[in-house]
Design an enzyme around this catalytic site. Sequence first.
Site, PDB file in Angstrom:
ATOM      1  N   TYR A 143       0.666  -1.540  -0.399  1.00  0.00           N
ATOM      2  CA  TYR A 143      -0.110   0.107   0.098  1.00  0.00           C
ATOM      3  C   TYR A 143       0.874   1.113   0.180  1.00  0.00           C
ATOM      4  CZ  TYR A 143      -4.551  -1.682   1.086  1.00  0.00           C
ATOM      5  OH  TYR A 143      -5.830  -2.767   1.225  1.00  0.00           O
ATOM      6  N   LYS A 194       2.964 -14.632   2.457  1.00  0.00           N
ATOM      7  CA  LYS A 194       3.819 -16.095   0.972  1.00  0.00           C
ATOM      8  C   LYS A 194       5.373 -16.304   0.777  1.00  0.00           C
ATOM      9  CE  LYS A 194       1.620 -17.586  -2.756  1.00  0.00           C
ATOM     10  NZ  LYS A 194       0.718 -18.941  -2.558  1.00  0.00           N
ATOM     11  N   ASP A 226      -2.989 -18.209   0.467  1.00  0.00           N
ATOM     12  CA  ASP A 226      -3.918 -18.821  -0.358  1.00  0.00           C
ATOM     13  C   ASP A 226      -4.254 -19.769   0.718  1.00  0.00           C
ATOM     14  OD1 ASP A 226      -1.453 -20.290  -0.454  1.00  0.00           O
ATOM     15  OD2 ASP A 226      -1.406 -20.796  -2.494  1.00  0.00           O
ATOM     16  N   ASP A 250      -5.929  -7.444   4.474  1.00  0.00           N
ATOM     17  CA  ASP A 250      -7.149  -6.038   3.837  1.00  0.00           C
ATOM     18  C   ASP A 250      -8.235  -7.786   2.915  1.00  0.00           C
ATOM     19  OD1 ASP A 250      -8.942  -4.903   2.543  1.00  0.00           O
ATOM     20  OD2 ASP A 250      -7.840  -5.180   0.277  1.00  0.00           O
ATOM     21  N   ASP A 254     -11.970  -9.744   5.382  1.00  0.00           N
ATOM     22  CA  ASP A 254     -13.731  -9.231   4.207  1.00  0.00           C
ATOM     23  C   ASP A 254     -14.038 -10.505   4.293  1.00  0.00           C
ATOM     24  OD1 ASP A 254     -12.818  -6.691   4.288  1.00  0.00           O
ATOM     25  OD2 ASP A 254     -13.812  -7.158   1.257  1.00  0.00           O
TER      26      ASP A 254
END
Length: 360
Positions: A143, A194, A226, A250, A254
Site C-alpha cells: 500500500y 506468502k 492462499d 485487507d 473481508d
Amino acid sequence: MSKNYKITLLPGDGIGPEIMKVAVAVLQAIAPKFDLTFAFETALIGGAAIDATGHPLPDETLQSCKNSDAVLLAAVGGDKWDSMPSHLRPEQALLGLRGGMELFANLRPAQILPQLIDASTLKREVVEGVDILVVRELTGGIYFGKPKGIVADENGVRRGFNTMVYTEPEIDRIAKVGFEAAQKRRGSVVSVDKSNVLDVSQLWRERVTAISSDYPDVKLSHMYVDNATMQIIRNPKQFDVILTSNLFGDILSDAAAMLTGSIGMLPSASLGVAGAPGVFEPVHGSAPDIAGKDLANPLAQVLSAAMMLRYAFNEGAAADAIESAVNKVLDSGKRTGDIMADGCEKLGCIAMGEALLAAI
Ligand code: IPM
Ligand code: MG
C-alpha cells in the site's frame, strides 16, 4: 472528578452521518453513568471534504485528529467521486490518515453473535462460536511501498507497478501487537504470508518467529495466504489471532467479516504507537445506495465507539455497557434490514438508535 476525553468525529459520506449521529447519542447517554465527559469536534473527510475544500483529507482534519484523544470515523466514498484522479479520491483520505497518524496496527475482530448466526451464508456448525481477531499491518507493505507508478517505455507501452516492502522494525512492532492480543485472548497466533514465493514474506516469517520467543505462552503457526483463505471458509474456528501484512489483511479481513453474515455489525480499531490517538471505525463502507433513507444499520458504528472506550480510554466498563445494550436490543428481536430474520421487528437507523438509548 469526571474524566474528559476529546474525540474527533469524522462522519464522511453516504450513511456515515446517520450512523455517527446514533453513536454520538449512545456515547452521550453512557457518559454520566461512568463519570465521563466527551468533547466532540466534527471534521471533514472523504467526498464531503472534496466538495468543501477540494481535498479528501484537509490539513485541519489531520491536525484535529492528531490533537484528540481518539478519532471516531464512519465511512468515505461514493459514485460521485469515483471519476476523480486517484490521488484525490475519497479512499486516499483513509491512507492519508493511516500514514499521517502512523496507525500501523489494524485490529479487525470477526465474532459471530449467537442472535445472528442464521445471517451467515455458511452452515451453523461451521460458524457457531467463531471469534477471530485479524491483526493487519496498516502503514507498510504494498500500500505504501516505493517505487510505484505507471510509466511508458520508449514505444509508449505502459507499465504499472507497486512495491511490497517491509523493514524488520515494521514487522517486529506489528508482531508484538499480534502476540499481545493473543495473550489477552486464547493464546494462539497464525501468521499469514506468502513466503514460498515472496522475499518480503521470508523476512516477515523470520522476524515473526524471532519475536515469538518473547511470548512463550502464545502458540505460533504460519500459513500461506492462499491456504489461509481456504481455511477461513473451511474451518474458521481454528483461528484466534491472524497476524498479517497490509494487503493480505485487507483481503482476509473481508473474508473473516463475511463469516458473521453481517458486515454491518463489525467494528475495527487502528492504533499507533503507545499514547498516540487511534481511529475507530466500522468495517463496512459508506453504502451510498441506502444513504439518507433511514435504512442503515448503526450497530458497527456504535460497537466502534465501544472499542474506542476500551482500547483508547481503558474504560472497559463503559464499553461493556454499550455492548450489552446492543445485545439486549438484538435479544428483543429488533433488527435493521441487513440483519432481518423471520419473526423479528424491522427498524430504521433512527429507531435502532432509540432502542439502544432505551436499553442503556
Ligand atoms: C479497508 C478498505 C481500504 C483498504 C480502502 C478503502 C483504501 O478496503 O479499510 O479495508 O484497502 O485498506
Ligand atoms: Mg478492505
